[in-house]
Write a protein that holds these residues in place. Structure first.
Motif, PDB file in Angstrom:
ATOM      1  N   THR A   1     -10.462 -71.968  25.777  1.00 56.33           N
ATOM      2  CA  THR A   1     -10.202 -73.194  25.030  1.00 56.33           C
ATOM      3  C   THR A   1      -8.933 -73.063  24.183  1.00 56.33           C
ATOM      4  O   THR A   1      -8.067 -73.941  24.210  1.00 56.33           O
ATOM      5  CB  THR A   1     -11.397 -73.537  24.122  1.00 56.33           C
ATOM      6  OG1 THR A   1     -12.562 -73.658  24.939  1.00 56.33           O
ATOM      7  CG2 THR A   1     -11.161 -74.828  23.376  1.00 56.33           C
TER       8      THR A   1
ATOM      9  N   SER B   1      -5.755 -72.762  26.186  1.00 56.49           N
ATOM     10  CA  SER B   1      -5.366 -73.991  26.883  1.00 56.49           C
ATOM     11  C   SER B   1      -4.337 -74.774  26.068  1.00 56.49           C
ATOM     12  O   SER B   1      -3.501 -75.471  26.636  1.00 56.49           O
ATOM     13  CB  SER B   1      -6.585 -74.855  27.186  1.00 56.49           C
ATOM     14  OG  SER B   1      -7.102 -75.416  26.018  1.00 56.49           O
TER      15      SER B   1
ATOM     16  N   ILE C   1     -21.051 -88.074  25.955  1.00 54.30           N
ATOM     17  CA  ILE C   1     -20.441 -86.791  26.337  1.00 54.30           C
ATOM     18  C   ILE C   1     -20.420 -86.675  27.853  1.00 54.30           C
ATOM     19  O   ILE C   1     -19.402 -86.359  28.466  1.00 54.30           O
ATOM     20  CB  ILE C   1     -21.209 -85.605  25.720  1.00 54.30           C
ATOM     21  CG1 ILE C   1     -21.082 -85.606  24.207  1.00 54.30           C
ATOM     22  CG2 ILE C   1     -20.682 -84.277  26.265  1.00 54.30           C
ATOM     23  CD1 ILE C   1     -21.930 -84.552  23.519  1.00 54.30           C
TER      24      ILE C   1
ATOM     25  N   ARG D   1     -17.005 -86.722  30.393  1.00 57.20           N
ATOM     26  CA  ARG D   1     -16.700 -85.532  31.178  1.00 57.20           C
ATOM     27  C   ARG D   1     -17.025 -85.697  32.653  1.00 57.20           C
ATOM     28  O   ARG D   1     -16.863 -84.775  33.430  1.00 57.20           O
ATOM     29  CB  ARG D   1     -17.484 -84.335  30.616  1.00 57.20           C
ATOM     30  CG  ARG D   1     -16.946 -83.864  29.293  1.00 57.20           C
ATOM     31  CD  ARG D   1     -17.929 -83.038  28.511  1.00 57.20           C
ATOM     32  NE  ARG D   1     -18.410 -81.870  29.230  1.00 57.20           N
ATOM     33  CZ  ARG D   1     -18.992 -80.835  28.632  1.00 57.20           C
ATOM     34  NH1 ARG D   1     -19.156 -80.830  27.335  1.00 57.20           N
ATOM     35  NH2 ARG D   1     -19.430 -79.827  29.324  1.00 57.20           N
TER      36      ARG D   1
ATOM     37  N   ALA E   1     -11.285 -86.155  34.368  1.00 56.09           N
ATOM     38  CA  ALA E   1     -11.788 -84.945  35.003  1.00 56.09           C
ATOM     39  C   ALA E   1     -11.345 -84.843  36.462  1.00 56.09           C
ATOM     40  O   ALA E   1     -11.059 -83.743  36.949  1.00 56.09           O
ATOM     41  CB  ALA E   1     -13.310 -84.890  34.911  1.00 56.09           C
TER      42      ALA E   1
ATOM     43  N   THR F   1      -3.939 -78.313  32.801  1.00 52.02           N
ATOM     44  CA  THR F   1      -4.454 -77.881  31.502  1.00 52.02           C
ATOM     45  C   THR F   1      -4.119 -78.896  30.412  1.00 52.02           C
ATOM     46  O   THR F   1      -4.905 -79.117  29.491  1.00 52.02           O
ATOM     47  CB  THR F   1      -3.892 -76.490  31.158  1.00 52.02           C
ATOM     48  OG1 THR F   1      -4.172 -75.616  32.251  1.00 52.02           O
ATOM     49  CG2 THR F   1      -4.533 -75.927  29.912  1.00 52.02           C
TER      50      THR F   1
ATOM     51  N   ASN G   1      -6.661 -81.364  30.528  1.00 54.12           N
ATOM     52  CA  ASN G   1      -7.865 -80.828  29.892  1.00 54.12           C
ATOM     53  C   ASN G   1      -7.781 -80.948  28.370  1.00 54.12           C
ATOM     54  O   ASN G   1      -8.769 -81.263  27.703  1.00 54.12           O
ATOM     55  CB  ASN G   1      -8.042 -79.371  30.292  1.00 54.12           C
ATOM     56  CG  ASN G   1      -9.495 -79.035  30.527  1.00 54.12           C
ATOM     57  OD1 ASN G   1     -10.368 -79.613  29.912  1.00 54.12           O
ATOM     58  ND2 ASN G   1      -9.754 -78.119  31.423  1.00 54.12           N
TER      59      ASN G   1
ATOM     60  N   LEU H   1      -8.448 -84.488  27.460  1.00 55.40           N
ATOM     61  CA  LEU H   1      -9.900 -84.734  27.534  1.00 55.40           C
ATOM     62  C   LEU H   1     -10.604 -84.140  26.310  1.00 55.40           C
ATOM     63  O   LEU H   1     -11.451 -84.785  25.687  1.00 55.40           O
ATOM     64  CB  LEU H   1     -10.460 -84.113  28.818  1.00 55.40           C
ATOM     65  CG  LEU H   1     -11.961 -84.274  29.064  1.00 55.40           C
ATOM     66  CD1 LEU H   1     -12.326 -85.733  29.215  1.00 55.40           C
ATOM     67  CD2 LEU H   1     -12.392 -83.513  30.317  1.00 55.40           C
ATOM     68  N   PHE H   2     -10.200 -82.924  25.956  1.00 57.61           N
ATOM     69  CA  PHE H   2     -10.768 -82.252  24.785  1.00 57.61           C
ATOM     70  C   PHE H   2     -10.559 -83.088  23.526  1.00 57.61           C
ATOM     71  O   PHE H   2     -11.498 -83.339  22.764  1.00 57.61           O
ATOM     72  CB  PHE H   2     -10.084 -80.879  24.651  1.00 57.61           C
ATOM     73  CG  PHE H   2     -10.354 -80.166  23.362  1.00 57.61           C
ATOM     74  CD1 PHE H   2     -11.497 -79.412  23.205  1.00 57.61           C
ATOM     75  CD2 PHE H   2      -9.456 -80.250  22.304  1.00 57.61           C
ATOM     76  CE1 PHE H   2     -11.749 -78.758  22.007  1.00 57.61           C
ATOM     77  CE2 PHE H   2      -9.699 -79.599  21.112  1.00 57.61           C
ATOM     78  CZ  PHE H   2     -10.848 -78.851  20.959  1.00 57.61           C
TER      79      PHE H   2
ATOM     80  N   VAL I   1     -12.694 -86.363  23.678  1.00 64.09           N
ATOM     81  CA  VAL I   1     -14.111 -86.132  23.404  1.00 64.09           C
ATOM     82  C   VAL I   1     -14.328 -85.842  21.918  1.00 64.09           C
ATOM     83  O   VAL I   1     -15.209 -86.413  21.273  1.00 64.09           O
ATOM     84  CB  VAL I   1     -14.652 -84.963  24.265  1.00 64.09           C
ATOM     85  CG1 VAL I   1     -16.062 -84.603  23.859  1.00 64.09           C
ATOM     86  CG2 VAL I   1     -14.616 -85.327  25.739  1.00 64.09           C
TER      87      VAL I   1
ATOM     88  N   MET J   1     -16.556 -88.057  19.564  1.00 62.25           N
ATOM     89  CA  MET J   1     -17.888 -87.517  19.270  1.00 62.25           C
ATOM     90  C   MET J   1     -18.054 -87.085  17.813  1.00 62.25           C
ATOM     91  O   MET J   1     -19.114 -87.278  17.238  1.00 62.25           O
ATOM     92  CB  MET J   1     -18.207 -86.326  20.182  1.00 62.25           C
ATOM     93  CG  MET J   1     -18.345 -86.651  21.650  1.00 62.25           C
ATOM     94  SD  MET J   1     -19.088 -88.231  22.032  1.00 62.25           S
ATOM     95  CE  MET J   1     -20.728 -87.970  21.403  1.00 62.25           C
TER      96      MET J   1
END
Lengths: 277, 313
Positions: free
Chosen positions: B54, B57, B244, B248, B269, B285, B288, B291-292, B295, B299
Motif C-alpha cells: 500500500t 504504491s 465498499i 471495489r 478495478a 498502480t 489503484n 481507487l484507494f 474509497v 468511507m
C-alpha cells in the motif's frame, strides 16, 4: 387471527413463486445444460434434455484439456485449506491478546485492522513484493496473500468472541500451572470452537470463490485454480457449453455442501462479524 | 448496535475492577500471560503483504515501472488518467455502480428481511434460497447470467419475445450493460444485506411493537416509527459493506462484459487490471491509488456520520 393466517399464506405463496422464478430457475438451467449434448446445450433453451448425458459430460469435463479442471480442484483445495488454517491460528492468537490486553496501542491496532477491511489491496506492488520473496506465481505465495486479506475480518470476529469467555478461566488455568502457550492452545482455543467453525466456513467459501487474487498472483497453467479454470474455459470452449455448465456445477458443489452442513453457523457468524465488528 | 456497545462497555469496566482489586504481584503475573509476541505472525503478514504494497504504491504510481526498475516521472500517470475520457468515465462508472448496487441492496434487503422475519409460509425455504447465491462463485454467476441474458438465444429474451415485449441486448447495449451488471450483482449479494437486516429486526425488543399496537399504530406507521429507526445499526452496516464492495467491484464486471461494449461498463478495478495486463505497471498502480483515495474519501466520513448517529440513538 384467521385473516392474519390467510395473509401469511397468500404472501408466502407469492414469495415462493417469485423465488422460484428469480432464484431456482437459473440453477435449474445450469443443471439441465450440464446434462445435455453439446449441440443441444448451445441453444440455451430452458428445456428437458432429449438425451441425458450427465455422467458422460462429467467424465469429459474432468478429462478435457489434460484434466485441467481436476488439477484446478486440487490446487484450490490446497490453497483453501492452507490459507484458512493459517488464518484461524494467526488471527485467533491476535484477536485473543487484543481482547484481553488493555494497552494504549489498542486504538492504533484497531485503526489498522479496520484499514485492512476497507482499503483496496495494492495489487501490482504486491506482485513486486512476492517476486522479491521468490513467491510470485506459487501456491505458498497465494496462501500468504489470501491469509493476509482475511486477517482483519477474522481478528474482529475472534476479538468479539473472546470477550464472552470469562477471565476467571484464564486465571484458573494459570494457577494450575499453565504457561501462556498452553493457556492459549489447550484452554482458550477449544473454547473458541463456534467462532472457529464460522471463520472456517466463511473464509473457505471466500478463498475458494476468489477470482481476482489468483488472476493477478497465480499466472500460468500449472497453478490454475477452479475459478481461473472456469473463466478460461468460458473463453475457449464455446462449442462445448454442456461442459462449461458442468464445470460451473462442479465448482458450486463445495460451497453447497458447506452451506447445508453449517447453515446456522454461517448465518450467526456473518451477522456477528458484520454488526458487532 | 447500541446494546452490544453497552455490553462490551460493562465487560471492560468489570475487568478493570477485578484487576484493580487483586494484589499488585498477581496482577503483573496475569498480564504476562497475554504475550505480545502472539501478534507477531499477524503483524508480519500485514506489514509484508498489505502495508508495504500500500505505501510503496504511492511511490510507484509516480513512476514508469517494469517491476524490476522504475523511473520517476512525477504526476504524469495521474495526468494521463484524468485526461483520457475513457479512463475518466470509468471513474464515474465506479461511483454510479457503487451507489446503485448499494442503494438497491439496502432497500431490497430491508424489505426481504421484513418478509422473512414476519409470519410467512415457507420461511425456512425462502431464507435459504435468498442466501444461497452469496455462496456460489461470481464467475459461475456471471457465466450463468450471460447465457440467460444472451440477446439471441437467451431464455429471458425468449420469454419477453413470447409476450411481444422488446428484447434488449442486456450486456451488449452500451446504455444498458452497466445497469445489467449491477442487477446481477444485487441478485448475488442481496442475501448478505437481508441477513444483516434480519439480525437487526430480530434484535428489536418485542415491547416496542406491542406498545405501538396498543397505541393503535398500523403496519405502515409501526414500520416508519419503530422498525426503520431501530434498525439503524444494521442499515449503517449494510450501507458500509455494500458501498465498499461496489467501489471495489471487479469480478462480475470482468466475467460478463470485460468492461465493454467499448469502455461503457469499465470501472476503476477493471481499468487497473487492463493496465496491468498491458504492462503499464506504473499507470495501473496510479489507478489503484485513485481507487484507494476514492474509497477512503467516501468511507471514512460516511462511517463517522453513520456511527455517530448510532450513538445518539
Amino acid at each position: 387471527m384467521n385473516r392474519r393466517r390467510l395473509r401469511a399464506w397468500i404472501v408466502g405463496v407469492i414469495a415462493i413463486l417469485v423465488s422460484v422464478v428469480v432464484f431456482l430457475v437459473p440453477f435449474a438451467f445450469v443443471l439441465l445444460q450440464a446434462a445435455k449434448t453439446p449441440a443441444e446445450a448451445s441453444n440455451f433453451a430452458f428445456s428437458w434434455p432429449t438425451r441425458w448425458v450427465f455422467f458422460q459430460n462429467l467424465r469429459d469435463t474432468l478429462t478435457s484439456n489434460d484434466g485441467v479442471i481436476w488439477r484446478a480442484i486440487i490446487n484450490s483445495a490446497v490453497l483453501t485449506v492452507g490459507s484458512v488454517t493459517l488464518m484461524v491460528i494467526i488471527s485467533a492468537m491476535a484477536g485473543y491478546v487484543l481482547a484481553r490486553k488493555k494497552s494504549k496501542w489498542g486504538p492504533v491496532v484497531n485503526f489498522f485492522v479496520l484499514a485492512g477491511l476497507i482499503v483496496p489491496p495494492a495489487v501490482v506492488p504486491t506482485i513486486w513484493v512476492l517476486q522479491g520473496l521468490k513467491l510470485f506465481g506459487t501456491i505458498p505465495g497465494m496462501i500468504l496473500v489470501e491469509t493476509t486479506l482475511g486477517l482483519s475480518f477474522c481478528i474482529l470476529l475472534f476479538r468479539v468472541f473472546v470477550r464472552t469467555i470469562p477471565r476467571e478461566l484464564d486465571e484458573a488455568a494459570v494457577l494450575d500451572g499453565a504457561g501462556p502457550v498452553r493457556l492459549f492452545f489447550q484452554v482458550v482455543l477449544p473454547l473458541l470452537r463456534p467462532v472457529i467453525v464460522t471463520v472456517i466456513v466463511v473464509q473457505a467459501v471466500f478463498v475458494f470463490n476468489d477470482f481476482a487474487g489468483p488472476l493477478y498472483f497465480l499466472p500460468g497453467d500449472q497453478n490454475v485454480t477452479v475459478q481461473l479454470a472456469l473463466y478460461t474455459f468460458s473463453g475457449q470452449n464455446l462449442s462445448f457449453y454442456n461442459q462449461l455448465f458442468m464445470a460451473i456445477f462442479l465448482v458450486t458443489i463445495p460451497p453447497l455442501v458447506a452451506y447445508i452442513f453449517f447453515n446456522r453457523q454461517i448465518v450467526s457468524g456473518m451477522t456477528s462479524g458484520a454488526i458487532k465488528g | 448496535m447500541p446494546t452490544s456497545t453497552a455490553n462490551s462497555a460493562t465487560a471492560i469496566r468489570a475487568a478493570d475492577v477485578r484487576v484493580d482489586a487483586s494484589a499488585p504481584g498477581k496482577r503483573r503475573r496475569i498480564r504476562s500471560y497475554y504475550p505480545t509476541w502472539f501478534f507477531i505472525p499477524a503483524i508480519a503478514l500485514y506489514v509484508v503483504f498489505f502495508a508495504i504494497p500500500t505505501f510503496s504504491s504511492f511511490y510507484f504510481s509516480l513512476t514508469r515501472w517494469s517491476l524490476f526498475d522504475s523511473t520517476f516521472i512525477g504526476f504524469a500517470n495521474f495526468v494521463q488518467f484524468f485526461q483520457n475520457p475513457q479512463l475518466y468515465s470509468s471513474f464515474v462508472n465506479t461511483l454510479i455502480y457503487a451507489v446503485i448496487t448499494s442503494g438497491t441492496k439496502v432497500v431490497a434487503g430491508f424489505f426481504l428481511a421484513l418478509l422473512l422475519t414476519g409470519p410467512v409460509v415457507g420461511r425456512g425455504y425462502l431464507r435459504a434460497v435468498v442466501f444461497f447465491p452469496v455462496l456460489i462463485s461470481t464467475i459461475g454467476v456471471g457465466i450463468m447470467f450471460k447465457s440467460l441474458l444472451d440477446p439471441f438465444h437467451g431464455m429471458v429474451n425468449a420469454v419477453l419475445g413470447f409476450f411481444g415485449l422488446p428484447e434488449p441486448g442486456w450486456f451488449t447495449d452500451p446504455h444498458l450493460a452497466l445497469y445489467t451488471i449491477a442487477a446481477v450483482d444485487v441478485w448475488k449479494g442481496v442475501g448478505i444485506a437481508t441477513l444483516i437486516f434480519m439480525a437487526g429486526i430480530v434484535a428489536i425488543p418485542h415491547e416496542y411493537f406491542e406498545a405501538a399496537k396498543i397505541d393503535g399504530a398500523g403496519g405502515w406507521k409501526t414500520l416508519r416509527q419503530i422498525t426503520i429507526p431501530l434498525c439503524r445499526g444494521a442499515t449503517a452496516t449494510v450501507i458500509i459493506l455494500s458501498l465498499i464492495g461496489g467501489l471495489r467491484s471487479f469480478e462480475i464486471i470482468w466475467v460478463t462484459t470485460g468492461g465493454g461494449p467499448g469502455f461503457t461498463s469499465d470501472v476503476l478495478a477493471s481499468v487497473i487490471y487492463k493496465e496491468y495486463q498491458a504492462g503499464f505497471f506504473g499507470l495501473s498502480t496510479a489507478g489503484n491509488v485513485v481507487l484507494f483515495l476514492l474509497v477512503t474519501a467516501i468511507m471514512v466520513p460516511l462511517s463517522y456520520v453513520l456511527n455517530r448517529k448510532q450513538v445518539e440513538l
